[in-house]
Design a protein around this motif. Structure first.
Motif, mmCIF file in Angstrom:
data_model
loop_
_atom_site.group_PDB
_atom_site.id
_atom_site.type_symbol
_atom_site.label_atom_id
_atom_site.label_comp_id
_atom_site.label_asym_id
_atom_site.label_seq_id
_atom_site.Cartn_x
_atom_site.Cartn_y
_atom_site.Cartn_z
ATOM 1 N N GLU A 260 0.846 -1.184 0.000
ATOM 2 C CA GLU A 260 0.000 0.000 0.000
ATOM 3 C C GLU A 260 0.895 1.252 0.000
ATOM 4 N N ARG A 294 4.857 3.466 -2.948
ATOM 5 C CA ARG A 294 4.735 2.079 -2.524
ATOM 6 C C ARG A 294 6.123 1.447 -2.566
ATOM 7 N N LYS A 333 0.057 -3.476 4.414
ATOM 8 C CA LYS A 333 -0.781 -4.255 3.506
ATOM 9 C C LYS A 333 -0.116 -4.390 2.135
ATOM 10 N N ASP A 335 -0.857 -4.584 -1.714
ATOM 11 C CA ASP A 335 -1.947 -4.243 -2.633
ATOM 12 C C ASP A 335 -1.858 -4.980 -3.968
#
Length: 424
Positions: A260, A294, A333, A335
């Motif tokens: 993320e 990211r 997280k 993605d």
């Protein structure tokens, strides 16, 4: 977690594709709509040739849009080992070919005004073991002496200031390297080729080709195309009449995850220089930050082909390796998780030239972002008669013993590499 490539998912739509049928005749048919094919198409169109690019899927839909986004100088092998095996003159020429390739990318971006977040941050190779640092020190001394005076050896302390991880024992910094959003670059390249007159067809699979008159008959899923010359820019493609090439290229899965969006404070503490990074293990990792902050983290997590199941399993391996390297990312997280095929040759050097009258350029062995673009332009010169432009023209390309297209031996190769990483 998305299974699409981050680069492809965040690239603009390609608007220059041909929607009608194939033309009856062109000067050059190019099989493959990745960086090699598109760069060749642009260069040939600028020379006045009529060109048709035939892509089975979408432009840059395979390796060109599924890689780690690193565009660096330096050969795929250790430079000292390459010098020992091929001699100083050839090793220097091959190193310089990669340096020229980076310049080709930058020049093309500037000439066509492609908005692809191009930055010049260099590459840092990270020593995973003390003995790897010793090897990097020898390589650094040789590169500085022979070919690039600006390379720099960094101590463990200096690396820790660049990469906030306790895993590394120093590194080799090569400053002639860039990063870009390869999806935006690839679509921009395709638009430029179309703007200059190349006909680009998506969803057209090439089944085979045969000599016909003074040229070739190319048989496709959408009909027949006649061309005076044919260029194969297919990489690790497993479809069509590519048997001769499949015996010489090993398609190896390479896998990538992207997190993320990270807070700027975390980025500044982890990777303040925002370079491209690669580790020194045989089964190593590569990573960099994306334009929207990211962390993109990849590697050959498993020695297997890329498919949805393999990609998902590899994503878990990569996430674990990322967290081991950067415990600060334990709760971050993921993605995106995707895979692709690397077109490896046995010596990890590209191959370009002719076979049976048909031209080819492929086998970039994990260093294709820069070399594919460069070689697409080079092959346009070669096909126009300048054979000397090809830096790889003197390399033989024997078939790999026991390899008939399906890489049944990948698990054995993976086991060997893991053993070498353990021992060395």
């Amino acid at each position: 977690m998305g299974s699409e490539s981050y680069w492809l998912d965040t690239a603009p739509a390609f608007t220059g594709a041909q929607l009608g049928g194939l033309p009856g005749q062109v000067d050059v048919a190019i099989v493959g709509g990745g960086f090699t094919g598109l760069a060749a198409a642009r260069a040939l169109a600028l020379k006045g040739a009529s060109v048709a690019v035939l892509e089975a899927g979408r432009v840059i839909g395979e390796a060109s849009g599924r890689n780690g986004g690193q565009c660096n100088t330096g050969v795929a092998q250790d430079y000292a080992s390459l010098t020992a095996s091929l001699g100083a003159e050839k090793a220097r020429a091959y190193y310089q070919a990669y340096e020229s390739a980076v310049h080709s990318v930058v020049s093309l971006v500037e000439q066509e005004g492609i908005a692809c977040d191009l930055t010049r941050n260099g590459k840092l190779k990270l020593a995973a073991k003390p003995m790897h640092y010793e090897g990097l020190a020898r390589t650094c001394e040789l590169i500085r002496k022979e070919v690039d005076a600006e390379v720099q050896l960094l101590s463990a302390q200096e690396v820790r200031a660049e990469v906030n991880s306790a895993q590394f024992h120093g590194g080799l910094l090569q400053r002639n390297g860039v990063q870009m959003h390869v999806g935006r670059f690839g679509v921009g390249l395709a638009e430029a080729a179309a703007r200059h007159g190349a006909l680009i067809f998506q969803g057209v699979e090439v089944k085979d080709w045969k000599a016909s008159g003074s040229g070739y008959q190319v048989n496709t899923s959408k009909g027949v195309l006649h061309a005076s010359q044919v260029l194969l820019a297919t990489g690790a493609c497993q479809q069509g009449g590519l048997g001769w090439y499949r015996r010489r290229i090993v398609p190896v899965g390479s896998f990538v995850v992207a997190t993320e969006v990270l807070p700027q404070s975390l980025i500044d503490s982890l990777l303040p220089a925002r370079r491209s990074y690669v580790t020194s293990r045989m089964i190593g990792n590569y990573f960099r930050l994306t334009p929207d902050s990211r962390l993109l983290f990849g590697g050959r997590a498993r020695f297997a082909m890329s498919d949805s199941v393999s990609d998902a399993k590899s994503g878990k391996v990569l996430q674990a390796a990322m967290v081991q390297m950067f415990p600060q990312l334990a709760d971050v997280k993921i993605d995106y998780c995707w895979g692709g095929l690397v077109d490896m040759t046995s010596d990890r050097l590209p191959r370009a030239g002719q076979h049976g009258g048909v031209y080819h350029s492929m086998g970039y062995s994990g260093h294709g972002v820069q070399m594919s673009v460069h070689m697409g332009q080079v092959m346009a010169d070669v096909m126009a008669g300048n054979v000397e432009a090809n830096p790889w023209r003197e390399l033989d390309w024997p078939a790999i013993p026991g390899h008939f297209g399906k890489p049944w031996f990948l698990p054995l190769v993976g086991a060997y590499y893991r053993l070498q990483d353990y021992l060395h």
